[in-house]
Design a protein around this motif. Structure first.
Motif, mmCIF file in Angstrom:
data_model
loop_
_atom_site.group_PDB
_atom_site.id
_atom_site.type_symbol
_atom_site.label_atom_id
_atom_site.label_comp_id
_atom_site.label_asym_id
_atom_site.label_seq_id
_atom_site.Cartn_x
_atom_site.Cartn_y
_atom_site.Cartn_z
ATOM 1 N N VAL A 23 0.871 -1.179 0.000
ATOM 2 C CA VAL A 23 0.000 0.000 0.000
ATOM 3 C C VAL A 23 0.907 1.227 0.000
ATOM 4 C CG1 VAL A 23 -1.743 1.285 1.313
ATOM 5 C CG2 VAL A 23 -1.771 -1.223 1.318
ATOM 6 N N CYS A 24 0.618 2.187 -0.877
ATOM 7 C CA CYS A 24 1.476 3.377 -0.994
ATOM 8 C C CYS A 24 1.491 4.168 0.319
ATOM 9 C CB CYS A 24 0.967 4.270 -2.129
ATOM 10 S SG CYS A 24 1.829 5.851 -2.217
ATOM 11 N N PRO A 25 2.710 4.423 0.873
ATOM 12 C CA PRO A 25 2.778 5.165 2.136
ATOM 13 C C PRO A 25 2.427 6.647 1.964
ATOM 14 C CG PRO A 25 4.992 4.669 1.349
ATOM 15 C CD PRO A 25 4.037 4.001 0.405
ATOM 16 N N LYS A 26 2.473 7.140 0.703
ATOM 17 C CA LYS A 26 2.172 8.559 0.469
ATOM 18 C C LYS A 26 0.675 8.813 0.354
ATOM 19 C CE LYS A 26 6.085 11.108 -0.924
ATOM 20 N NZ LYS A 26 7.082 10.664 -1.914
ATOM 21 N N CYS A 27 -0.040 7.961 -0.440
ATOM 22 C CA CYS A 27 -1.446 8.268 -0.718
ATOM 23 C C CYS A 27 -2.395 7.129 -0.339
ATOM 24 C CB CYS A 27 -1.627 8.651 -2.183
ATOM 25 S SG CYS A 27 -1.483 7.272 -3.330
ATOM 26 N N ASP A 28 -1.856 6.073 0.287
ATOM 27 C CA ASP A 28 -2.700 4.951 0.733
ATOM 28 C C ASP A 28 -3.328 4.148 -0.397
ATOM 29 O OD1 ASP A 28 -2.340 4.884 3.458
ATOM 30 O OD2 ASP A 28 -3.875 6.411 3.845
ATOM 31 N N CYS A 29 -2.863 4.365 -1.620
ATOM 32 C CA CYS A 29 -3.403 3.627 -2.766
ATOM 33 C C CYS A 29 -2.889 2.186 -2.725
ATOM 34 C CB CYS A 29 -2.954 4.309 -4.054
ATOM 35 S SG CYS A 29 -3.382 3.389 -5.532
ATOM 36 N N ALA A 30 -3.766 1.230 -3.009
ATOM 37 C CA ALA A 30 -3.373 -0.183 -2.925
ATOM 38 C C ALA A 30 -2.971 -0.747 -4.289
ATOM 39 C CB ALA A 30 -4.495 -1.006 -2.313
ATOM 40 N N LYS A 42 6.074 0.815 -7.046
ATOM 41 C CA LYS A 42 5.717 2.146 -7.538
ATOM 42 C C LYS A 42 4.201 2.269 -7.508
ATOM 43 C CE LYS A 42 6.418 5.344 -11.338
ATOM 44 N NZ LYS A 42 7.081 5.558 -12.637
ATOM 45 N N CYS A 43 3.739 3.373 -6.930
ATOM 46 C CA CYS A 43 2.300 3.600 -6.799
ATOM 47 C C CYS A 43 1.709 3.985 -8.152
ATOM 48 C CB CYS A 43 2.068 4.709 -5.776
ATOM 49 S SG CYS A 43 0.350 5.222 -5.674
ATOM 50 N N LYS A 44 0.582 3.341 -8.541
ATOM 51 C CA LYS A 44 -0.049 3.657 -9.821
ATOM 52 C C LYS A 44 -0.715 5.033 -9.793
ATOM 53 C CE LYS A 44 -0.868 -1.071 -11.324
ATOM 54 N NZ LYS A 44 -1.822 -2.121 -11.676
ATOM 55 N N ALA A 45 -1.120 5.473 -8.616
ATOM 56 C CA ALA A 45 -1.847 6.745 -8.508
ATOM 57 C C ALA A 45 -0.901 7.943 -8.459
ATOM 58 C CB ALA A 45 -2.748 6.733 -7.274
ATOM 59 N N CYS A 46 0.077 7.913 -7.510
ATOM 60 C CA CYS A 46 0.915 9.110 -7.333
ATOM 61 C C CYS A 46 2.344 8.887 -7.823
ATOM 62 C CB CYS A 46 0.914 9.563 -5.870
ATOM 63 S SG CYS A 46 1.897 8.534 -4.766
ATOM 64 N N HIS A 47 2.624 7.713 -8.381
ATOM 65 C CA HIS A 47 3.934 7.374 -8.949
ATOM 66 C C HIS A 47 5.077 7.382 -7.946
ATOM 67 C CE1 HIS A 47 1.849 7.551 -12.724
ATOM 68 N NE2 HIS A 47 1.499 8.812 -12.499
HETATM 69 ZN ZN LIG Z 1 0.619 6.804 -3.952
#
Ligand SMILES: [Zn+2]
Length: 300
Positions: A23-30, A42-47
C-alpha cells in the motif's frame, strides 16, 4: 534469515490488512507495481517509489531489515529492558546505532496508547526517580537525602494510571499533584479510582468515585481497596533501573516508563506474539523527528 525472508516477514506484518500486498505510504493507494529487478514498488496513482520499509522507523541505511527484526526479538525478550550496550553487542553494531534503534522501538511501543483512555477500575500512584545523592562515608556528615534529593532539580515523579486487567499509562511530573489534570484527561468519568492516602490525590474526589488505601496501615484494606496493579508496574520500572539502565536520566525517564508499561500490559503474551505486536507497531509508526538523524544533529 536471508534479506528476502526478512522482507517477506516484514511485508506480511506491515500490510496484514491487504494480505501482504503493498500500500502506498504517500497516498494509501493499494494499486502498485512491483519491480522485478529491485525490491521496490511504484504507486499507480501518485507514482511514488517505495520499499517495504519506507515511511517506517526501519528506513535506515545503517542496518539491514534483518538486523531490525533480530533487534525486536532481543528487545521483547528482555523483561527488564535492554540497554543500548547489550543491543550493540548482540547485533554487532555501533553503540550509537543501537541507542537510536532502542529509542525508536520505545517510541513505537508508546504509540499504542497515545490516545488511550481508561475506565472501570483504575489505580493511580506515583514514585520518584533520579536526582540520587550518594550518602557521605562518615555518618555524622550525612544529610537527610530525602530533602536533599529534591534540591538537585533532577528528581521526577512517574505517575501511573493503571486500569485493572487493562492498559497502563505513565507520565512524568515534578510532583504528584501536577498530574491531576492529566488524570482527568485520560481517565473517563464514571471510573472508580484507587489511590493511597497521599494528600495530592484528594482533588480527584471531585471527579471520581474513590477507593483510598492507607499504606501505613495495610496494602489491601477490608473494603478491598488496593493499588497492587500500580505497585507491580513500579517494581518492574525499578528492576529496569537497577538491573539494566543503572541510572535513568530525567530526559529519558518518560521513554523508559512507557516501555515498562508496554511490557507490563503484554506480559502474559508469548514472546512470538509480542514480537509480532511490536513489529506491527513499528511498521505503522512513522520516523520521528526526534530520532531521525539523531547523532548527525547532535554533532552540529
Ligand atoms: Zn501513492
Amino acid at each position: 534469515m536471508s534479506d528476502e525472508e526478512a522482507r517477506q516477514t516484514f511485508r506480511a506484518i506491515r500490510w496484514a490488512g491487504t494480505d501482504g500486498e503493498p500500500v502506498c505510504p504517500k497516498c494509501d493507494c493499494a494499486a502498485c507495481y512491483a519491480y522485478a529487478s529491485r525490491p521496490i514498488f511504484k504507486c499507480k496513482a501518485c507514482h511514488a517509489q517505495f520499499s517495504v520499509t519506507s515511511g517506517t522507523i526501519f528506513a535506515s541505511r545503517k542496518l539491514d531489515l534483518r538486523d531490525y527484526l533480530l533487534a525486536i526479538a532481543l528487545f521483547v525478550n528482555g523483561a527488564k529492558g535492554m540497554s543500548a550496550l547489550q543491543l550493540s553487542r548482540n547485533l554487532d553494531c555501533q553503540y550509537k546505532t543501537a541507542f537510536v534503534m532502542a529509542h525508536k522501538l520505545r517510541e513505537a511501543m508508546a504509540a499504542e496508547t497515545v490516545d488511550a483512555k481508561l475506565s472501570g477500575e483504575v489505580e493511580v500512584d506515583g514514585a520518584y526517580f533520579g536526582g540520587h545523592i550518594k550518602p557521605a562515608n562518615v555518618k555524622s556528615d550525612r544529610i537527610d537525602r530525602r530533602l536533599a534529593e529534591h534540591q538537585t532539580g533532577k528528581r521526577r515523579v512517574v505517575v501511573i494510571m493503571r486500569q485493572r486487567e487493562g492498559r497502563s499509562l505513565p507520565f512524568v511530573f515534578r510532583s504528584e499533584d501536577q498530574s491531576v489534570p492529566t488524570i482527568r484527561a485520560r481517565v473517563e468519568s464514571g471510573t472508580t479510582v484507587f489511590a493511597d492516602e497521599a494528600a495530592g490525590w484528594d482533588e480527584l474526589h471531585a471527579s471520581y468515585e474513590m477507593g483510598r488505601v492507607n499504606h501505613s496501615v495495610n496494602f489491601v484494606d477490608e473494603l478491598d481497596n488496593s493499588t497492587n496493579w500500580a505497585e507491580s508496574y513500579f517494581s518492574r520500572l525499578r528492576r529496569a533501573e537497577i538491573g539494566t539502565h543503572h541510572h535513568i536520566s530525567g530526559r529519558y525517564l518518560g521513554s523508559y516508563a512507557r516501555e515498562m508499561a508496554w511490557r507490563e500490559d503484554h506480559r502474559r503474551q508469548a514472546n512470538g506474539n509480542q514480537f509480532a505486536v511490536l513489529v506491527a507497531a513499528a511498521s505503522s509508526h512513522p520516523v520521528s523527528r526526534q530520532w531521525k538523524g539523531y547523532w548527525q544533529k547532535s554533532a552540529k
